[in-house]
Design a protein around this motif. Structure first.
Motif, mmCIF file in Angstrom:
data_model
loop_
_atom_site.group_PDB
_atom_site.id
_atom_site.type_symbol
_atom_site.label_atom_id
_atom_site.label_comp_id
_atom_site.label_asym_id
_atom_site.label_seq_id
_atom_site.Cartn_x
_atom_site.Cartn_y
_atom_site.Cartn_z
ATOM 1 N N GLN A 90 1.126 -1.273 0.464
ATOM 2 C CA GLN A 90 -0.613 0.111 -0.180
ATOM 3 C C GLN A 90 0.867 1.301 0.164
ATOM 4 N N ARG A 91 0.459 2.338 -0.498
ATOM 5 C CA ARG A 91 0.988 3.914 -0.266
ATOM 6 C C ARG A 91 0.891 4.276 1.079
ATOM 7 N N VAL A 92 1.657 4.572 1.537
ATOM 8 C CA VAL A 92 1.231 4.680 2.755
ATOM 9 C C VAL A 92 1.044 6.506 3.471
ATOM 10 N N VAL A 93 0.767 7.085 3.888
ATOM 11 C CA VAL A 93 1.346 8.398 4.043
ATOM 12 C C VAL A 93 1.084 8.078 5.661
ATOM 13 N N ARG A 94 2.055 9.141 6.317
ATOM 14 C CA ARG A 94 1.970 9.546 8.069
ATOM 15 C C ARG A 94 1.781 10.894 7.766
ATOM 16 N N LEU A 95 0.972 11.382 8.367
ATOM 17 C CA LEU A 95 0.677 12.566 8.125
ATOM 18 C C LEU A 95 0.225 13.487 9.514
ATOM 19 N N LYS A 96 1.092 14.171 9.954
ATOM 20 C CA LYS A 96 1.365 14.865 11.536
ATOM 21 C C LYS A 96 1.439 16.586 11.228
ATOM 22 N N GLY A 97 0.952 16.853 11.951
ATOM 23 C CA GLY A 97 0.723 18.373 12.445
ATOM 24 C C GLY A 97 2.256 18.889 12.316
ATOM 25 N N GLY A 98 2.372 20.180 12.050
ATOM 26 C CA GLY A 98 3.564 20.914 12.180
ATOM 27 C C GLY A 98 5.066 20.585 11.026
ATOM 28 N N ASP A 99 5.707 20.076 10.751
ATOM 29 C CA ASP A 99 7.111 19.710 10.719
ATOM 30 C C ASP A 99 7.085 18.160 10.968
ATOM 31 N N SER A 100 7.479 16.639 10.168
ATOM 32 C CA SER A 100 7.385 15.908 10.995
ATOM 33 C C SER A 100 8.610 15.343 11.885
ATOM 34 N N PHE A 101 10.161 16.395 11.313
ATOM 35 C CA PHE A 101 10.504 16.436 12.212
ATOM 36 C C PHE A 101 10.862 17.746 13.007
ATOM 37 N N VAL A 102 10.239 18.357 13.261
ATOM 38 C CA VAL A 102 10.395 19.419 14.426
ATOM 39 C C VAL A 102 9.662 18.261 16.064
ATOM 40 N N PHE A 103 10.297 17.480 16.502
ATOM 41 C CA PHE A 103 9.273 17.072 17.761
ATOM 42 C C PHE A 103 8.223 15.933 17.807
ATOM 43 N N GLY A 104 8.107 16.125 16.098
ATOM 44 C CA GLY A 104 7.558 15.230 15.505
ATOM 45 C C GLY A 104 7.728 13.401 15.545
ATOM 46 N N ARG A 105 8.281 13.348 16.238
ATOM 47 C CA ARG A 105 9.519 11.489 16.303
ATOM 48 C C ARG A 105 9.081 11.289 14.369
ATOM 49 N N GLY A 106 9.698 12.182 13.835
ATOM 50 C CA GLY A 106 9.430 11.926 11.728
ATOM 51 C C GLY A 106 11.036 10.765 12.130
ATOM 52 N N GLY A 107 12.237 10.925 12.324
ATOM 53 C CA GLY A 107 12.906 10.531 12.548
ATOM 54 C C GLY A 107 13.078 9.550 12.705
ATOM 55 N N GLU A 108 12.443 9.018 14.046
ATOM 56 C CA GLU A 108 12.158 7.491 14.856
ATOM 57 C C GLU A 108 11.764 6.639 13.860
ATOM 58 N N GLY A 117 13.122 -2.142 6.025
ATOM 59 C CA GLY A 117 13.370 -2.775 4.012
ATOM 60 C C GLY A 117 12.341 -1.807 3.766
ATOM 61 N N VAL A 118 12.050 -0.559 4.348
ATOM 62 C CA VAL A 118 10.762 0.106 3.348
ATOM 63 C C VAL A 118 11.205 1.263 3.529
ATOM 64 N N PRO A 119 10.960 1.320 1.823
ATOM 65 C CA PRO A 119 11.398 3.054 1.339
ATOM 66 C C PRO A 119 10.611 4.374 1.614
ATOM 67 N N VAL A 120 11.480 5.427 2.026
ATOM 68 C CA VAL A 120 10.555 6.285 2.540
ATOM 69 C C VAL A 120 10.933 7.988 2.025
ATOM 70 N N ARG A 121 10.009 8.357 2.309
ATOM 71 C CA ARG A 121 10.067 10.320 1.640
ATOM 72 C C ARG A 121 9.841 10.789 2.426
ATOM 73 N N VAL A 122 10.678 11.974 2.431
ATOM 74 C CA VAL A 122 10.107 13.105 3.394
ATOM 75 C C VAL A 122 9.516 13.864 2.392
ATOM 76 N N ILE A 123 7.785 14.770 3.198
ATOM 77 C CA ILE A 123 7.513 15.991 2.811
ATOM 78 C C ILE A 123 7.638 16.750 3.486
ATOM 79 N N PRO A 124 8.107 17.727 3.847
ATOM 80 C CA PRO A 124 8.320 18.931 5.035
ATOM 81 C C PRO A 124 7.778 19.675 5.391
ATOM 82 N N GLY A 125 7.120 20.261 6.114
ATOM 83 C CA GLY A 125 5.583 20.945 6.726
ATOM 84 C C GLY A 125 6.336 22.104 7.793
ATOM 85 N N VAL A 126 4.731 22.950 7.798
ATOM 86 C CA VAL A 126 5.037 23.978 8.443
ATOM 87 C C VAL A 126 5.398 24.371 9.318
ATOM 88 N N THR A 127 6.229 24.179 10.263
ATOM 89 C CA THR A 127 6.627 24.196 11.963
ATOM 90 C C THR A 127 6.045 25.099 12.763
#
Length: 263
Positions: A90-108, A117-127
């Motif tokens: 499936q095409r999976v989207v993880r939707l967060k508030g703000g930006d995933s890498f600013v206290f959003g646990r996107g790095g984890e 082994g799952v490929p990941v793409r990051v789309i930045p958000g307005v923090t």
């Protein structure tokens, strides 16, 4: 005008981490919105712009947000769900508030997917750490006042064994302080900042519900912020800005009204 697409078509078997912005659906990036519309599965947070989920009617939508002192989905389980759905093609989207890498646990979450082994793409958000103060008329930097800003999390109280912040040092850093998730511990935080040398009359702005229709701003001082927030019954989410720029009297609404009246 043809708008170039940062986000190409989502690929089955992948995870896309999307920062949804500070709350108003109009403040998600175009690339983030396009990703949501293409998703087969969307795991979304409580503070994500949920109105846009209606534009992905065929997607499975899984709430995984955390309510302060309330129900929550453990981060480990969120990681498992991302991997499970991606491995199912499936095409999976993880939707967060703000930006995933600013206290959003996107790095984890990226680490968990990479380990599986799952490929990941990051789309930045307005923090929200920047957008919230800006929408309240508080510039975090100002050429004649301050040359930088520091963003910290206040979800762990000063003095707690889990805290790695030196609040006394932050008081002397000479930058605007932006405190996220600090509502519960603001009294102790303010005390430690003043103990570190920051004056009690230092301006403070508290931004509630940034970018949403019920956004409000409380202007106070460091010495009084805890009592003022308690009296106003401030609840998360709220952003606390400490520094001289928090004392500037900028009102976007009034400025816009004056502009229109002049013309």
């Amino acid at each position: 005008m043809t708008i170039p697409r940062y986000a190409p078509d989502l690929v089955p078997g992948t995870v896309t981490l999307v920062g949804g912005g500070p709350g108003d659906p109009g403040l998600i990036t175009l690339a983030g919105y396009q990703a949501v519309c293409q998703a087969d599965v969307i795991l979304y947070d409580r503070l994500a712009p949920q109105d846009i989920l209606a534009d992905a009617p065929a997607a499975e939508k899984i709430p995984v947000g955390k309510v302060p002192r309330g129900p929550y989905v453990p981060q480990e389980r969120i990681n498992e769900l991302l991997v499970e759905h991606a491995r199912a093609g499936q095409r999976v989207v993880r939707l967060k508030g703000g930006d995933s890498f600013v206290f959003g646990r996107g790095g984890e979450e990226w680490q968990a997917c990479a380990a599986a082994g799952v490929p990941v793409r990051v789309i930045p958000g307005v923090t929200s750490s920047v957008a919230g103060p800006e929408l309240a008329g508080v510039p975090l930097t100002h050429r004649h006042m301050v040359q930088g800003f520091t963003v910290v999390s206040g979800h762990v109280a000063p003095g707690d064994s889990r805290s790695v912040l030196d609040w006394g040092q932050l008081a002397r850093c000479g930058t605007t302080l932006v405190i996220l998730m600090g509502v519960a511990h603001i009294k102790r935080i303010a005390e430690d900042l003043m103990g570190g040398g920051l004056a009690g009359d230092t301006p403070v702005a508290v931004v509630r519900e940034a970018s949403l229709p019920d956004q409000s701003v409380i202007s106070t001082t460091l010495a009084e912020v805890a009592d003022v927030m308690a009296a106003a019954e401030v609840r998360p989410p709220a952003i606390v800005v400490v520094g001289d720029v928090a004392g500037l009297d900028l009102d976007h609404t009034d400025a816009a009204a004056r502009h229109h009246s002049d013309h």
